[in-house]
Each structure stands twice: as C-alpha cells, then as structure tokens.
Design an enzyme around this catalytic site. Sequence first.
Site, PDB file in Angstrom:
ATOM      1  N   SER A 153     -14.450 -11.899 -25.079  1.00 46.15           N
ATOM      2  CA  SER A 153     -14.494 -10.580 -25.797  1.00 46.15           C
ATOM      3  C   SER A 153     -14.801 -11.900 -27.514  1.00 46.15           C
ATOM      4  CB  SER A 153     -12.653 -11.078 -26.451  1.00 46.15           C
ATOM      5  OG  SER A 153     -11.991 -10.254 -27.521  1.00 46.15           O
ATOM      6  N   LYS A 179     -16.879  -7.254 -25.244  1.00 47.74           N
ATOM      7  CA  LYS A 179     -16.371  -7.019 -26.259  1.00 47.74           C
ATOM      8  C   LYS A 179     -16.996  -7.439 -28.047  1.00 47.74           C
ATOM      9  CE  LYS A 179     -11.249  -7.275 -27.284  1.00 47.74           C
ATOM     10  NZ  LYS A 179      -9.666  -7.795 -26.278  1.00 47.74           N
ATOM     11  N   LYS A 181     -15.589  -7.572 -31.300  1.00 51.41           N
ATOM     12  CA  LYS A 181     -14.007  -7.394 -32.260  1.00 51.41           C
ATOM     13  C   LYS A 181     -14.535  -6.587 -33.572  1.00 51.41           C
ATOM     14  CE  LYS A 181     -10.702  -9.868 -30.199  1.00 51.41           C
ATOM     15  NZ  LYS A 181      -9.512  -8.876 -30.596  1.00 51.41           N
ATOM     16  N   ASP A 206     -12.915  -3.556 -30.257  1.00 52.89           N
ATOM     17  CA  ASP A 206     -11.396  -3.825 -31.204  1.00 52.89           C
ATOM     18  C   ASP A 206     -11.014  -4.046 -31.636  1.00 52.89           C
ATOM     19  OD1 ASP A 206      -8.410  -5.334 -30.812  1.00 52.89           O
ATOM     20  OD2 ASP A 206      -8.579  -6.425 -28.736  1.00 52.89           O
ATOM     21  N   GLU A 231     -10.393  -0.451 -28.119  1.00 50.47           N
ATOM     22  CA  GLU A 231      -8.587  -1.016 -28.334  1.00 50.47           C
ATOM     23  C   GLU A 231      -8.423  -1.718 -29.506  1.00 50.47           C
ATOM     24  OE1 GLU A 231      -9.456  -4.679 -25.722  1.00 50.47           O
ATOM     25  OE2 GLU A 231      -7.515  -5.421 -26.588  1.00 50.47           O
ATOM     26  N   ASP A 256      -3.239  -2.143 -26.477  1.00 45.31           N
ATOM     27  CA  ASP A 256      -3.305  -3.581 -26.721  1.00 45.31           C
ATOM     28  C   ASP A 256      -1.670  -3.651 -26.861  1.00 45.31           C
ATOM     29  OD1 ASP A 256      -2.592  -6.194 -26.601  1.00 45.31           O
ATOM     30  OD2 ASP A 256      -4.951  -6.873 -27.083  1.00 45.31           O
ATOM     31  N   LYS A 280      -1.154  -7.582 -20.795  1.00 47.59           N
ATOM     32  CA  LYS A 280      -1.034  -9.324 -20.981  1.00 47.59           C
ATOM     33  C   LYS A 280       0.076  -9.414 -21.108  1.00 47.59           C
ATOM     34  CE  LYS A 280      -4.244  -8.864 -25.196  1.00 47.59           C
ATOM     35  NZ  LYS A 280      -4.394  -9.367 -26.737  1.00 47.59           N
ATOM     36  N   GLY A 308      -6.861 -11.453 -22.419  1.00 46.49           N
ATOM     37  CA  GLY A 308      -6.398 -12.724 -23.185  1.00 46.49           C
ATOM     38  C   GLY A 308      -5.818 -13.486 -24.234  1.00 46.49           C
TER      39      GLY A 308
HETATM   40  O1  OSB Z   1      -6.449  -9.144 -28.873  1.00 46.08           O
HETATM   41  O2  OSB Z   1      -7.240  -9.451 -26.995  1.00 46.08           O
HETATM   42  C1  OSB Z   1      -6.877  -9.254 -28.013  1.00 46.08           C
HETATM   43  C2  OSB Z   1      -7.351 -13.526 -28.322  1.00 46.08           C
HETATM   44  C3  OSB Z   1      -6.762 -13.226 -28.861  1.00 46.08           C
HETATM   45  C4  OSB Z   1      -5.657 -12.605 -29.474  1.00 46.08           C
HETATM   46  C5  OSB Z   1      -5.618 -11.219 -29.737  1.00 46.08           C
HETATM   47  C6  OSB Z   1      -6.772 -10.987 -28.487  1.00 46.08           C
HETATM   48  C7  OSB Z   1      -7.509 -11.851 -27.958  1.00 46.08           C
HETATM   49  C8  OSB Z   1      -8.922 -11.652 -27.055  1.00 46.08           C
HETATM   50  C9  OSB Z   1      -9.123 -12.874 -27.095  1.00 46.08           C
HETATM   51  O3  OSB Z   1      -9.573 -11.085 -27.592  1.00 46.08           O
HETATM   52  C10 OSB Z   1      -9.583 -12.393 -25.414  1.00 46.08           C
HETATM   53  C11 OSB Z   1      -9.838 -14.206 -24.498  1.00 46.08           C
HETATM   54  O4  OSB Z   1      -8.569 -14.624 -24.273  1.00 46.08           O
HETATM   55  O5  OSB Z   1     -10.829 -14.143 -24.354  1.00 46.08           O
HETATM   56 MG    MG Z   2      -6.885  -6.869 -28.244  1.00 38.89          MG
END
Ligand code: OSB
Ligand code: MG
Length: 387
Positions: A153, A179, A181, A206, A231, A256, A280, A308
């Site tokens: 991510s 992925k 952001k 995401d 996402e 999510d 999660k 994650g």
């Molecule tokens: O939205 O998936 C998410 C990290 C912190 C809070 C929300 C998210 C995330 C990530 C990171 O996308 C995923 C990772 O731990 O590598």
């Molecule tokens: Mg997410």
Amino acid sequence: MRLRLTASNVAAITPPAPVRLDALELRLVRLPLLEPFEVSFGRMESRLLFLLRLEAGDHFGWGECVAGEAPLYSYETVGTARQVIRDHLAPAILGKEIKGLADLASRFAAFRGHPMAKAGIELAFVDLVARLRGEPIARTIGGVRERVEVGVSLGIEPTLDALDERVRRFLGLGYRRIKLKIKPGADVSVVGGIRERHPRILLSVDANAAYTLADAGLLRQLDAYDLLMIEQPLAHDDLVDHASLQRTLTTAICLDESITSHDRARQALDTGACRIINMKIGRVGGYSEALRIHDLCVERGVPLWCGGMFESGIGRAHNLALASLPGFTLPGDISGSSRYFERDVIVPPVEVAEDGSVAVPTSPGLGFEVDVAFLERRTESVERLRP
Ligand code: OSB
Ligand code: MG
C-alpha cells in the site's frame, strides 16, 4: 494446492484445558517509519504501537491493538483503547477460567463498540492458546496455506515520479499488487500516470472515505484503468451510497472502514455495496468475528484479502496466520518488516520472497521471537493489570 473450504470453527479454538488468566501487560512503543505515509485523512511519520502480553502462569501470548493516536481512521485511539481495556475488558477476564475463544468473546459481547481494544486481547489470547497447544496460530484457526501472496500500500506522494519510484522499487522486490492511496486532487491523473507506465500490473486504489456520491462522475473515470478494486471511496460508516455507486461502476468496490462486523458484511453483500472485502482483525473486533466474516465470504464466493494497519511484527504475524485461511484469495497488505521500520520488534523480521509471497510461520504461537530487549528500549509506557 487444493484448499479445504470448510467453515472455521470458533468453538474449536480452545486451550488443552480451561486457562486462568493472571495478568495483562499493556505497552506503548514508538517506532519511526522509514518513510512517511500519507493517506487522505493525514500523514504518519512514526507509529505508536500498542502491544499486549497476556499471562497464564508461566505461559503468555502477544497481541497488538491497531488503534491510531488520533481518531482519523476510526473513532478508536490508543487512549480510548487503553481506557476500555483497563476499566472494562481486562476486569471481565482476569482471574477467570476461560474455556476458549468463544468464551472470551462472550465476556466482551455486552460492551458496545471498541473493536480494536477487544481484538488486541483476542489476539493475545489466540497466541496463548496456540502456544499451549504447541502449534502455530495458523493451525489453531484453520489456516491451510504455507505461503501467502502480498501487495504493498503506497501513500500519496508529491509527484508522479516520486510515486513511480516506489512502484518500481516494490515491484522489483516481488510484491504482487500495488495499491495507491488517493484523495480529491490526487486521483485520476495519478492513477492514469501509473497505469500508463505499468500497463499490466495488478493495481488498486484506496480513498479512505475521501469522496461523496457527488464525486461519482470522477470515480467513474477510474473505470478506464482496469483496477482490481476501488477501496472505501465513500463515508467510513456508509453502505447505502456505496451500493448506489457500485451500480454505476464497472470496477469492483472493496469495503474496508464500513465492514465492522459479520452483520455489516452480510448487509454490504446483500445490498451490493461492495464486491470485495478487506479484512482487518482489529476493525471487526478480533478473530471470532473475523472468522465468521471469512466463512460468509467463502459461502458467497466473495474475494477477501487481509488489510494492514502499519502493525509491528506482532500484528503482522497474526495477519499472516489469518491470511492462510482458504477464503483469502487476493494479495494482502502484509508487507515485509523493512517496508515499515528500520528494525521490527520480532526476530527474524517478516521477509517477502522474490515471488511476492511470505512464509506462514510454523513454530508455536506467533512463530517469531519477540525482541523484548529492543521493546524495552523503545517503550514509552508499560502497565500491568491484575485481577
Ligand atoms: O486503509 O488500508 C488502509 C494503513 C493505516 C490505516 C489504514 C490503512 C492503511 C494501509 C496500510 O493501507 C497497509 C499496511 O499496513 O501496509
Ligand atoms: Mg483501506
């Protein structure tokens, strides 16, 4: 590998004999991130980790509460989780004989909300149970894979070149899915730019709830880039608007933030609010709820993957065990330790192989040693709760 698609059995996650829980240690540890991580709701430069160690006689189990420092991803914070654990959850279990995971979860059931606080304890309990049984967590919960496929991510970057440098770096390390952001102002052109440079990679985005239905036209432009999923485009607690949006998109929506329980997952699928689910453990309140959602997705043939929360190696080890269940059919956000920290709290660190997979541990419990001496040096506070 043939996968056994049997329902997981929360009731079977029991220690060899009922176990009396003697103490719960709550520890806050701060680790700097190797690279800052920016998402639509904010930017993180270090991670305040909330680690839990549950004790029963000479036996113990490690868990992690994934709440953030501020209520941005969810309403929970490290502060609220500590208070709820200290004042309500720990008193409900310490000094008690616990028969198994279902028994533990039932003692939390009357308390509304606070899933990340509950999950922190469930994780530690399941590690304890696995160690008492002398088997890895993956086996205790019904995992079937020896290795799991992973993706990365990537946060929002100031330029397309800076983002593409990271895309190339992680593809070079073997990661199977990228992925990105996104947020308003850093979306269609960024995704288009990366897709143009990488026509064939598995790519997803995401938004962390940064859009509204008024942005449906903009989000539809993303249909042009052959994304695996979008996402959480809309509000963190929404299903209804996501269902409206999904009807107008060809790209699958993955939820999510909105999936906080088995019932919410069922409602999301029944109403067409998403076609993919991000799991999660912290967001849904622990293994007991996560396993029920897993079984629902298997039953409905819905693709599922492990998200994650920038966990330490302790939370990541639990995620690896979870992702070894048969219903996890897409690469997870379970990156190697070196994607996050200079040094992780477990030994050895989590390593991603050249083929973009991570080995599911095979030794008892987490399957990694917790580096307690390193933890001690980075600890901001520690408290021990007793019956
Ligand atoms: O939205 O998936 C998410 C990290 C912190 C809070 C929300 C998210 C995330 C990530 C990171 O996308 C995923 C990772 O731990 O590598
Ligand atoms: Mg997410």
